[in-house]
Design a protein around this motif. Structure first.
Motif, PDB file in Angstrom:
ATOM      1  N   ILE A   1      20.852 -40.618  26.821  1.00 16.81           N
ATOM      2  CA  ILE A   1      20.190 -39.415  26.285  1.00 16.81           C
ATOM      3  C   ILE A   1      20.035 -38.375  27.386  1.00 16.81           C
ATOM      4  N   TYR A   2      19.644 -38.850  28.575  1.00 16.43           N
ATOM      5  CA  TYR A   2      19.494 -37.889  29.675  1.00 16.43           C
ATOM      6  C   TYR A   2      20.817 -37.182  29.957  1.00 16.43           C
ATOM      7  N   ILE A   3      21.889 -37.969  30.070  1.00 22.54           N
ATOM      8  CA  ILE A   3      23.176 -37.382  30.446  1.00 22.54           C
ATOM      9  C   ILE A   3      23.702 -36.455  29.350  1.00 22.54           C
ATOM     10  N   ALA A   4      23.576 -36.886  28.078  1.00 22.32           N
ATOM     11  CA  ALA A   4      24.177 -36.099  27.000  1.00 22.32           C
ATOM     12  C   ALA A   4      23.310 -34.910  26.602  1.00 22.32           C
ATOM     13  N   GLU A   5      21.970 -35.060  26.665  1.00 29.95           N
ATOM     14  CA  GLU A   5      21.100 -34.042  26.077  1.00 29.95           C
ATOM     15  C   GLU A   5      20.352 -33.195  27.101  1.00 29.95           C
ATOM     16  N   TYR A   6      20.037 -33.760  28.263  1.00 29.80           N
ATOM     17  CA  TYR A   6      19.193 -33.031  29.208  1.00 29.80           C
ATOM     18  C   TYR A   6      19.925 -32.566  30.458  1.00 29.80           C
ATOM     19  N   THR A  26      29.241 -45.624  25.903  1.00 28.81           N
ATOM     20  CA  THR A  26      29.475 -45.563  24.454  1.00 28.81           C
ATOM     21  C   THR A  26      28.366 -44.774  23.762  1.00 28.81           C
ATOM     22  N   THR A  27      27.098 -44.925  24.227  1.00 28.76           N
ATOM     23  CA  THR A  27      26.011 -44.169  23.619  1.00 28.76           C
ATOM     24  C   THR A  27      26.188 -42.678  23.871  1.00 28.76           C
ATOM     25  N   GLU A  28      26.584 -42.334  25.091  1.00 32.04           N
ATOM     26  CA  GLU A  28      26.789 -40.915  25.405  1.00 32.04           C
ATOM     27  C   GLU A  28      27.846 -40.313  24.469  1.00 32.04           C
ATOM     28  N   GLU A  29      28.931 -41.075  24.284  1.00 31.05           N
ATOM     29  CA  GLU A  29      30.000 -40.600  23.407  1.00 31.05           C
ATOM     30  C   GLU A  29      29.473 -40.402  21.978  1.00 31.05           C
ATOM     31  N   ALA A  30      28.663 -41.369  21.527  1.00 32.27           N
ATOM     32  CA  ALA A  30      28.109 -41.271  20.173  1.00 32.27           C
ATOM     33  C   ALA A  30      27.203 -40.052  20.042  1.00 32.27           C
ATOM     34  N   LEU A  31      26.384 -39.797  21.070  1.00 33.91           N
ATOM     35  CA  LEU A  31      25.469 -38.650  21.025  1.00 33.91           C
ATOM     36  C   LEU A  31      26.253 -37.339  21.003  1.00 33.91           C
ATOM     37  N   ARG A  32      27.316 -37.284  21.799  1.00 32.93           N
ATOM     38  CA  ARG A  32      28.098 -36.056  21.870  1.00 32.93           C
ATOM     39  C   ARG A  32      28.865 -35.779  20.586  1.00 32.93           C
ATOM     40  N   SER A  33      29.112 -36.850  19.806  1.00 32.83           N
ATOM     41  CA  SER A  33      29.881 -36.641  18.574  1.00 32.83           C
ATOM     42  C   SER A  33      29.013 -36.028  17.470  1.00 32.83           C
ATOM     43  N   VAL A  34      27.680 -35.963  17.683  1.00 30.55           N
ATOM     44  CA  VAL A  34      26.818 -35.298  16.700  1.00 30.55           C
ATOM     45  C   VAL A  34      26.966 -33.792  16.899  1.00 30.55           C
ATOM     46  N   PHE A  74      23.586 -29.323  14.292  1.00 35.32           N
ATOM     47  CA  PHE A  74      22.433 -30.125  13.874  1.00 35.32           C
ATOM     48  C   PHE A  74      21.236 -29.836  14.775  1.00 35.32           C
ATOM     49  N   ARG A  75      21.518 -29.778  16.091  1.00 30.63           N
ATOM     50  CA  ARG A  75      20.438 -29.545  17.053  1.00 30.63           C
ATOM     51  C   ARG A  75      19.893 -28.130  16.893  1.00 30.63           C
ATOM     52  N   THR A 101      13.892 -33.270  18.129  1.00 31.43           N
ATOM     53  CA  THR A 101      15.272 -33.095  17.670  1.00 31.43           C
ATOM     54  C   THR A 101      16.110 -34.321  17.983  1.00 31.43           C
ATOM     55  N   ILE A 102      15.945 -34.821  19.229  1.00 33.68           N
ATOM     56  CA  ILE A 102      16.725 -35.998  19.630  1.00 33.68           C
ATOM     57  C   ILE A 102      16.326 -37.211  18.790  1.00 33.68           C
ATOM     58  N   TRP A 103      14.998 -37.399  18.649  1.00 32.80           N
ATOM     59  CA  TRP A 103      14.481 -38.609  18.002  1.00 32.80           C
ATOM     60  C   TRP A 103      14.766 -38.625  16.502  1.00 32.80           C
ATOM     61  N   ARG A 104      14.594 -37.460  15.846  1.00 32.58           N
ATOM     62  CA  ARG A 104      14.710 -37.431  14.384  1.00 32.58           C
ATOM     63  C   ARG A 104      16.105 -37.081  13.906  1.00 32.58           C
ATOM     64  N   ILE A 105      16.840 -36.308  14.694  1.00 29.93           N
ATOM     65  CA  ILE A 105      18.128 -35.790  14.204  1.00 29.93           C
ATOM     66  C   ILE A 105      19.320 -36.434  14.914  1.00 29.93           C
ATOM     67  N   VAL A 106      19.310 -36.352  16.242  1.00 24.78           N
ATOM     68  CA  VAL A 106      20.511 -36.777  16.972  1.00 24.78           C
ATOM     69  C   VAL A 106      20.668 -38.296  16.932  1.00 24.78           C
ATOM     70  N   LEU A 107      19.595 -39.024  17.305  1.00 29.93           N
ATOM     71  CA  LEU A 107      19.702 -40.489  17.375  1.00 29.93           C
ATOM     72  C   LEU A 107      20.103 -41.123  16.041  1.00 29.93           C
ATOM     73  N   PRO A 108      19.447 -40.760  14.920  1.00 30.32           N
ATOM     74  CA  PRO A 108      19.850 -41.394  13.652  1.00 30.32           C
ATOM     75  C   PRO A 108      21.315 -41.151  13.325  1.00 30.32           C
ATOM     76  N   ASN A 109      21.808 -39.944  13.625  1.00 28.58           N
ATOM     77  CA  ASN A 109      23.203 -39.651  13.311  1.00 28.58           C
ATOM     78  C   ASN A 109      24.176 -40.369  14.242  1.00 28.58           C
ATOM     79  N   ALA A 110      23.685 -40.696  15.450  1.00 29.62           N
ATOM     80  CA  ALA A 110      24.571 -41.356  16.410  1.00 29.62           C
ATOM     81  C   ALA A 110      24.441 -42.869  16.333  1.00 29.62           C
TER      82      ALA A 110
END
Lengths: 298, 293
Positions: free
Chosen positions: B97-102, B163-171, B175-176, B189-198
């Motif tokens: 999450i840090y690498i992909a979002e922050y 793999t998680t970073e890739e999944a997060l980036r594919s959202v 959406f954000r 946004t990360i908790w409710r939108i990005v994570l569920p979709n990834a």
């Protein structure tokens, strides 16, 4: 309420940032503890003894050359298997195979990647080495060659997946331009697509080297574990002992804090350094790739 | 099909033949790569299946492991996998999450990336040495489930992070943007939108990482694996038997080991590992088919 929200937002952001930096911490910790346990070896064993040809720790002979050469021989043999088969399979999956065949092949390669190395070692003992002993008329089937064959199998999924990714990132327009000029798909594949994906293919081979060099259980089980100095080409068909196998098989019996113990950690430092060099080279190749494609597209 | 309209020059005919032969060779090479895997898995199933029984799966080993079951090894592998998940899943997702979002695109972030690539390249036996030095000796955990799980966690981390970073980036970015514009905070946004979709992508990564941990032997050799234990581990500070190490022991260290038991153990280990692999593949392909964007 609003302030509480802001505070928890801050707390979470801080926590996430710390987690993000944790990877750096772990690399540093690994290096630190390897050095802490391994560096004393340099004070206890002279460099000349260390780089001599005799590994017989119970008599205080700590020559690591045979182990280094053992690793090199087995890795080189593994590459002879993994590079051609890996790259040809990647070419087939990405350039030739119809969609349906792709969907079968890719998971199968992943199955190979998922096989525990101890299972391949077991198969090596039960099937591959008895077969090779008879087929090649050797005194023992537990040789560097057996290890190389199985390690090749272990490195193949790495080579296939990285090379295939690289081939897939080559823009469609490259292939279309080549086909439009009258080249066949075969000519396009070798003349255009593969050269365009060159840096990715190099990365695939480098990662394959890393995978083969670092593999432990399979080589320990099938290479016969003889720490002797390899001489000449027939060394491929004799028992050897790699660096990884030495650590795995002797660490359990060694007294903590003895010279032997420190030398085993020193071998760990060498393996760490090799992995580091491979990663740096890979990183540099990858970096060049992005800049060149930028230049091409602009 | 074009042949009916165009007269091919001899050179063009030759290159068509080259292509046919070449494609044939490529197909053959791929088959040579893949068929042994299929044959191997089938062979292990055929050889191992007769050994599988309720007794084999649920009893303690007897007669110096030459009879009885492999229950403690199964339980041990379960504990080790669970222990690895407890440490590596939250940490890996957090780091991703840090690498992909922050993370800003700067030198420090690049350093984190290099560190992750590095962790992925370190040989498993070196992780074993490190775990021994840090967890077993320095932190005095002894050879234990705790020390082995922590060692395996750090080894698994790069798989889960990438793999998680890739999944997060594919959202999709939109959406954000929508979530933030509706007044959501960054974390909301990360908790409710990005994570569920990834989530499917993240799950796939977690399972593939844990699959690797469950099958590893070298990192637990000196950090937590036991040759033989008369009873199940009672606490995280006990050593444990584990399936991969048990297979190593019975196939190389115990003379006169019945082949049947060895193949049975391989089959159980494969069932664990390939079962996880299959679940990951199913989650991934389902998610791909259902992806709403």
């Amino acid at each position: 309420m609003k302030r509480a929200g802001r505070i928890s937002e801050f707390a979470i952001t801080t926590l996430i940032r710390l987690m993000g930096y944790s990877s750096i911490l772990f690399v540093v910790l690994i290096l630190l503890f390897l050095l802490r346990e391994g560096l004393p070896a340099l004070g206890e064993v002279s460099l000349a003894d260390l780089f001599s040809v005799r590994w017989y720790p119970t008599e205080s002979y700590f020559g690591i050359l045979p182990l280094i050469l053992g690793s090199i021989i087995v890795t080189f043999g593994a590459l002879l298997v993994a590079v051609p088969f890996g790259i040809l399979t990647a070419l087939y999956i990405s350039e030739v195979a119809p969609q349906r065949v792709q969907e079968v092949l890719k998971p199968l390669v992943e199955v190979l990647a998922g096989l525990p190395s101890v299972v391949l070692g077991f198969i090596g003992i039960q099937l591959v080495s008895p077969f090779l002993r008879v087929a090649l008329n050797l005194p023992t089937g537990l040789t560097a060659f057996t290890g190389a064959l199985l390690l090749g199998g272990i490195a193949i999924p790495t080579v296939v997946s990285v090379a295939e990714d690289a081939l897939n990132t080559v823009p469609r327009s490259y292939r279309e331009a080549s086909l439009a000029l009258g080249a066949t798909r075969w000519q396009t594949m070798w003349g255009v697509t593969l050269p365009a994906a060159r840096s990715g293919v190099v990365t695939a081979i480098m990662l394959g080297v890393g995978r083969a060099m670092g593999e432990t259980m399979t080589v320990m089980m099938v290479t016969g574990n003889a720490p002797v100095m390899p001489h000449g080409l027939d060394a491929l068909f004799l028992p050897v002992r790699t660096m990884t196998a030495t650590i795995a098989s002797e660490m359990g019996e060694v007294a903590n804090g003895s010279s032997h113990y420190h030398v085993l950690f020193l071998i760990g430092i060498i393996l760490f350094a090799i992995a580091l060099i491979i990663n740096i080279v890979t990183f540099m190749v990858g970096y060049r790739k992005s800049t060149r494609s930028e230049r091409l597209l602009s | 099909m074009t042949d009916e309209f165009i007269t091919l020059t001899p050179a063009a005919k030759r290159s068509r033949w080259t292509q046919k032969i070449g494609f044939g060779a490529l197909t053959a090479a791929s088959l040579l790569t893949v068929l042994p895997i299929v044959a191997l898995v089938i062979y292990i199933i055929v050889q191992g299946l007769p050994q599988i029984s309720l007794e084999f799966l649920t009893q303690m080993p007897r007669d110096g492991m030459r009879a009885g079951g492999i229950w403690p090894a199964i339980v041990g592998t379960f504990y080790l996998t669970l222990g690895t998940a407890i440490f590596s899943v939250p940490l890996g997702i957090g780091a991703a999450i840090y690498i992909a979002e922050y993370a800003p695109d700067n030198r420090w972030t690049r350093l984190i990336r290099i560190a992750i690539i590095n962790l992925a390249g370190i040989p498993s036996v070196v992780y074993g040495l490190f775990g021994f030095g840090l967890f077993v000796i320095f932190l005095r955990f002894g050879t234990s489930i705790l020390a082995a799980s922590l060692t395996l966690s750090i080894m698994t981390l790069p798989v889960i992070i990438t793999t998680t970073e890739e999944a997060l980036r594919s959202v999709p970015q939109s959406f954000r943007v929508v979530s933030i514009s509706l007044g959501g905070s960054r974390w909301q946004t990360i908790w409710r939108i990005v994570l569920p979709n990834a989530l499917p992508g993240i799950l796939t990564g977690i399972i593939l990482g844990l699959e690797r941990a469950a099958g590893e032997t070298a990192p637990i050799l000196f950090t937590g694996a036991a040759f033989f234990l008369p009873r199940l581990p009672q606490s995280p500070l006990d050593a444990t038997m584990a399936l991969p190490y048990h297979l190593f022991v019975i196939s190389t260290q115990v003379p006169g080991m019945p082949l049947q038991i060895q193949y049975g153990t391989v089959l159980v280990l494969l069932f664990f590992v390939l079962g996880m692999n299959l679940i990951a593949t199913i989650i991934r392909s389902r998610a791909r088919a259902r992806r709403p964007w």
